[in-house]
Design a protein around this motif. Structure first.
Motif, PDB file in Angstrom:
ATOM      1  N   SER A 150      42.969  26.554  36.846  1.00  0.00           N
ATOM      2  CA  SER A 150      43.332  25.452  35.955  1.00  0.00           C
ATOM      3  C   SER A 150      44.701  25.677  35.318  1.00  0.00           C
ATOM      4  N   ILE A 151      44.959  26.912  34.875  1.00  0.00           N
ATOM      5  CA  ILE A 151      46.248  27.228  34.247  1.00  0.00           C
ATOM      6  C   ILE A 151      47.393  27.024  35.238  1.00  0.00           C
ATOM      7  N   LEU A 152      47.212  27.513  36.465  1.00  0.00           N
ATOM      8  CA  LEU A 152      48.278  27.413  37.462  1.00  0.00           C
ATOM      9  C   LEU A 152      48.474  25.975  37.933  1.00  0.00           C
ATOM     10  N   ASP A 153      47.389  25.214  38.037  1.00  0.00           N
ATOM     11  CA  ASP A 153      47.528  23.823  38.442  1.00  0.00           C
ATOM     12  C   ASP A 153      48.322  23.040  37.396  1.00  0.00           C
ATOM     13  N   ALA A 154      48.110  23.378  36.120  1.00  0.00           N
ATOM     14  CA  ALA A 154      48.855  22.699  35.060  1.00  0.00           C
ATOM     15  C   ALA A 154      50.318  23.123  35.053  1.00  0.00           C
ATOM     16  N   GLU A 155      50.575  24.400  35.370  1.00  0.00           N
ATOM     17  CA  GLU A 155      51.948  24.915  35.309  1.00  0.00           C
ATOM     18  C   GLU A 155      52.731  24.642  36.583  1.00  0.00           C
ATOM     19  N   LEU A 156      52.065  24.807  37.726  1.00  0.00           N
ATOM     20  CA  LEU A 156      52.770  24.712  39.010  1.00  0.00           C
ATOM     21  C   LEU A 156      52.364  23.503  39.826  1.00  0.00           C
ATOM     22  N   HIS A 157      51.421  22.698  39.335  1.00  0.00           N
ATOM     23  CA  HIS A 157      50.826  21.564  40.044  1.00  0.00           C
ATOM     24  C   HIS A 157      49.862  22.054  41.125  1.00  0.00           C
ATOM     25  N   GLU A 158      50.268  23.000  41.928  1.00  0.00           N
ATOM     26  CA  GLU A 158      49.393  23.510  42.982  1.00  0.00           C
ATOM     27  C   GLU A 158      49.495  25.028  43.011  1.00  0.00           C
ATOM     28  N   HIS A 159      48.335  25.716  42.820  1.00  0.00           N
ATOM     29  CA  HIS A 159      48.390  27.181  42.851  1.00  0.00           C
ATOM     30  C   HIS A 159      48.696  27.688  44.252  1.00  0.00           C
ATOM     31  N   THR A 160      48.553  26.797  45.271  1.00  0.00           N
ATOM     32  CA  THR A 160      48.880  27.204  46.636  1.00  0.00           C
ATOM     33  C   THR A 160      50.376  27.404  46.821  1.00  0.00           C
ATOM     34  N   ALA A 161      51.180  27.092  45.785  1.00  0.00           N
ATOM     35  CA  ALA A 161      52.614  27.374  45.856  1.00  0.00           C
ATOM     36  C   ALA A 161      52.880  28.875  45.821  1.00  0.00           C
ATOM     37  N   LEU A 162      51.854  29.669  45.595  1.00  0.00           N
ATOM     38  CA  LEU A 162      51.985  31.119  45.558  1.00  0.00           C
ATOM     39  C   LEU A 162      51.262  31.710  46.770  1.00  0.00           C
ATOM     40  N   PRO A 163      51.978  31.910  47.884  1.00  0.00           N
ATOM     41  CA  PRO A 163      51.325  32.447  49.081  1.00  0.00           C
ATOM     42  C   PRO A 163      50.801  33.852  48.834  1.00  0.00           C
ATOM     43  N   GLY A 164      49.610  34.113  49.355  1.00  0.00           N
ATOM     44  CA  GLY A 164      48.992  35.424  49.190  1.00  0.00           C
ATOM     45  C   GLY A 164      48.061  35.515  47.999  1.00  0.00           C
ATOM     46  N   LEU A 165      47.981  34.449  47.192  1.00  0.00           N
ATOM     47  CA  LEU A 165      47.111  34.474  46.018  1.00  0.00           C
ATOM     48  C   LEU A 165      45.727  33.969  46.391  1.00  0.00           C
ATOM     49  N   GLN A 166      44.710  34.731  46.008  1.00  0.00           N
ATOM     50  CA  GLN A 166      43.321  34.338  46.189  1.00  0.00           C
ATOM     51  C   GLN A 166      42.620  34.389  44.836  1.00  0.00           C
ATOM     52  N   LEU A 167      41.802  33.359  44.548  1.00  0.00           N
ATOM     53  CA  LEU A 167      41.104  33.276  43.264  1.00  0.00           C
ATOM     54  C   LEU A 167      39.609  33.082  43.500  1.00  0.00           C
ATOM     55  N   PRO A 168      38.931  34.094  44.036  1.00  0.00           N
ATOM     56  CA  PRO A 168      37.506  33.947  44.339  1.00  0.00           C
ATOM     57  C   PRO A 168      36.648  34.002  43.077  1.00  0.00           C
ATOM     58  N   PRO A 169      35.457  33.363  43.108  1.00  0.00           N
ATOM     59  CA  PRO A 169      34.536  33.436  41.959  1.00  0.00           C
ATOM     60  C   PRO A 169      33.826  34.773  41.855  1.00  0.00           C
ATOM     61  N   THR A 170      33.837  35.556  42.945  1.00  0.00           N
ATOM     62  CA  THR A 170      33.272  36.907  42.937  1.00  0.00           C
ATOM     63  C   THR A 170      34.236  37.833  43.670  1.00  0.00           C
ATOM     64  N   LEU A 171      34.022  39.127  43.515  1.00  0.00           N
ATOM     65  CA  LEU A 171      34.860  40.123  44.194  1.00  0.00           C
ATOM     66  C   LEU A 171      34.096  40.775  45.340  1.00  0.00           C
ATOM     67  N   ARG A 172      33.348  39.963  46.075  1.00  0.00           N
ATOM     68  CA  ARG A 172      32.526  40.494  47.165  1.00  0.00           C
ATOM     69  C   ARG A 172      33.382  41.213  48.209  1.00  0.00           C
ATOM     70  N   ALA A 173      34.562  40.653  48.500  1.00  0.00           N
ATOM     71  CA  ALA A 173      35.430  41.281  49.501  1.00  0.00           C
ATOM     72  C   ALA A 173      35.889  42.660  49.051  1.00  0.00           C
ATOM     73  N   LEU A 174      36.019  42.878  47.736  1.00  0.00           N
ATOM     74  CA  LEU A 174      36.415  44.190  47.219  1.00  0.00           C
ATOM     75  C   LEU A 174      35.223  45.109  47.084  1.00  0.00           C
ATOM     76  N   ASP A 175      34.082  44.546  46.718  1.00  0.00           N
ATOM     77  CA  ASP A 175      32.876  45.377  46.569  1.00  0.00           C
ATOM     78  C   ASP A 175      32.542  46.096  47.867  1.00  0.00           C
ATOM     79  N   ALA A 176      32.769  45.412  48.995  1.00  0.00           N
ATOM     80  CA  ALA A 176      32.455  46.017  50.289  1.00  0.00           C
ATOM     81  C   ALA A 176      33.337  47.219  50.581  1.00  0.00           C
ATOM     82  N   LEU A 177      34.513  47.285  49.954  1.00  0.00           N
ATOM     83  CA  LEU A 177      35.432  48.405  50.193  1.00  0.00           C
ATOM     84  C   LEU A 177      35.124  49.599  49.312  1.00  0.00           C
ATOM     85  N   ASP A 178      34.299  49.383  48.290  1.00  0.00           N
ATOM     86  CA  ASP A 178      33.894  50.461  47.388  1.00  0.00           C
ATOM     87  C   ASP A 178      35.114  51.184  46.812  1.00  0.00           C
ATOM     88  N   LEU A 179      36.061  50.408  46.260  1.00  0.00           N
ATOM     89  CA  LEU A 179      37.273  50.988  45.680  1.00  0.00           C
ATOM     90  C   LEU A 179      36.956  51.658  44.348  1.00  0.00           C
TER      91      LEU A 179
END
Length: 362
Positions: free
Chosen positions: A80-109
Motif C-alpha cells: 500500500s505504501i509503495l503503491d501510493a508513492e510509486l503508483h506501482e510497486h512493480t517499478a522495483l524489479p526484484g522486489l517480492q512482498l509475500p504474506p509468508t516467508l515460506r520460501a525462506l523457511d525452507a532454506l533454514d537460514l
C-alpha cells in the motif's frame, strides 16, 4: 643459495607483495563504495527511495548481475505504501512482498549470510527467472530476533560467493538494511496515521487534497484520464436517530471497506466528511470509471450490514462522477465541484444511482 634461486624467490615475494597490495587496494575501494552506499541508505527520505537504492544501485556499484529483496508483508502494508508513492510497486524489479516467508523457511537460514552455489530448486522462488546465476548470497534481514525478509545477490561468477568467503561486508549491509527498513516503515506509519480517518481506516480529507493535486499533475503531464467519484450514504441521518451513533459508525466503517475493496492499487479513497466519501481513479476513462462506480453502488446495495444488537441494516449510496478536463485549471476545485454537482443530481433523481461522466467545466 644459488643467485638464480635468490632472484626467483625475490620475484615470487615481489609478486606476492603486489598481489597483497592489489587486494588491499580493491578492499579499500570496496569499503569506500560500501560507505557511500551506507550513508545513502541511512539518508533515504522514504521507503521507496530506500528500496530503489538497494535494488537498483547496489548491482552496478558492486558488479553483480542480480539483486533481489523479499519482505514479509502480511497486512499488505508495504504494498500500500509503495503503491501510493510509486503508483506501482512493480517499478522495483526484484522486489517480492509475500504474506509468508515460506520460501525462506525452507532454506533454514540463521542470522548470518549464506553463500554458495545457485540451486534452482532451493533458490528459484527467490531469484525467479533470472538467467545465468552461478553463485548466490542470501542476507537474512531481522529485527528483534524476528526474520522480516532477505536480501538476495546473484552472480554469474561461480567463485564470487562461496561458503569459505568472508561475510563481514554482507553482515554489516544486512544489519544496516534491516534498521533502515524498520525506520522507513515507522516513518511511513507516522505519516499515514496523520492522514488516515480514525473511524473508517481510509484516508482523510487532508491526504486526499494532497493526493488530488499530484494525480491531476500526472494526468495532465501524460495526457491520461482521471476520474473522481463523490459518494454519499443515502438516508444516513435516520440510522443515527433510530439506532444510535454506534450503529452509524459501524455503517461508515463497512461502507469504507466495501469501497476500498472495489478499487485497484493506486486508486485513492478518502472520507470527505460526515457520510461522504471521495475516490480518485487515475488512468481511468469515463466508461470504465462508471463501471467502477456501479460496482461499488451494487456491492453496497446487496449487503446487509451488522450494526450490533443483532440488527442488520440495508443501506445504499448515491454517486457523482466527473472526469478531469485536461486543458482546464491546475487546481482540484473544478474536478471536485463537478463530482459534487453530479452527486447532487443523483440525490435529487431518487438516490441509489450513479450520475455524471462528462468532463469537469474549465
Amino acid at each position: 643459495m644459488h643467485p638464480s634461486e635468490l632472484r626467483a624467490e625475490n620475484q615470487a615475494l615481489r609478486q606476492q607483495l603486489e598481489d597483497m597490495l592489489r587486494e588491499a587496494r580493491a578492499n579499500e575501494d570496496k569499503m569506500r563504495r560500501f560507505d557511500q552506499l551506507e550513508h545513502r541508505l541511512i539518508a533515504a527520505g522514504s521507503l521507496g527511495e530506500l528500496l530503489r537504492l538497494l535494488l537498483l544501485e547496489y548491482r552496478p556499484v558492486f558488479g553483480i548481475e542480480f539483486v533481489g529483496l523479499t519482505l514479509l508483508d502480511t497486512q499488505l502494508e508495504i504494498r500500500s505504501i509503495l503503491d501510493a508513492e510509486l503508483h506501482e510497486h512493480t517499478a522495483l524489479p526484484g522486489l517480492q512482498l509475500p504474506p509468508t516467508l515460506r520460501a525462506l523457511d525452507a532454506l533454514d537460514l540463521d542470522q548470518r549470510p549464506w553463500l554458495g552455489a545457485y540451486d534452482a530448486i532451493l533458490h528459484g522462488d527467490l531469484f525467479g527467472a533470472a538467467p545465468g546465476i552461478a553463485s548466490v548470497a542470501l542476507l537474512p534481514l531481522s529485527r528483534r530476533g524476528q526474520l522480516i525478509g532477505c536480501l538476495q545477490f546473484g552472480s554469474s561468477d561461480a567463485a564470487r560467493y562461496n561458503s569459505g568467503a568472508g561475510t563481514k561486508f554482507l553482515e554489516r549491509l544486512a544489519a544496516i538494511a534491516s534498521v533502515c527498513l524498520e525506520s522507513a516503515l515507522n516513518q511511513e506509519r507516522v505519516k499515514r496515521a496523520g492522514l488516515t480517518d480514525v473511524l473508517t481506516g481510509v484516508h482523510n480529507r487532508r491526504y486526499f487534497e494532497h493526493r488530488c493535486l499530484i494525480e491531476i499533475s500526472q494526468a495532465r503531464r501524460h495526457s491520461q484520464a482521471l476520474a473522481c467519484l463523490f459518494l454519499d450514504i443515502d438516508h444516513f441521518k435516520p440510522v443515527n436517530d433510530r439506532h444510535g451513533h454506534a450503529a452509524g459508525d459501524a455503517v461508515l466503517r463497512a461502507v469504507g471497506l466495501m469501497i476500498q475493496g472495489q478499487l485497484r492499487a493506486g486508486d485513492t479513497v478518502a472520507r470527505w466528511g460526515g457520510e461522504e466519501f471521495v475516490v480518485l481513479l487515475p488512468r481511468t476513462p469515463a466508461a470504465a470509471a462508471r463501471e467502477v462506480a456501479e460496482r461499488i453502488r451494487q456491492r453496497i446495495a446487496d449487503q446487509r450490514l451488522p450494526v450490533g444488537g443483532g440488527i442488520e441494516l440495508a443501506v445504499t449510496v448515491s454517486i457523482g462522477l466527473a472526469m478531469l478536463e485536461l486543458a482546464g485549471s491546475p487546481e482540484a476545485a473544478p474536478l471536485l465541484q463537478a463530482a459534487d454537482a453530479a452527486l447532487y443530481r443523483a440525490k435529487q433523481g431518487g438516490r441509489n444511482q450513479v450520475v455524471g461522466g462528462s468532463a469537469a467545466p474549465p
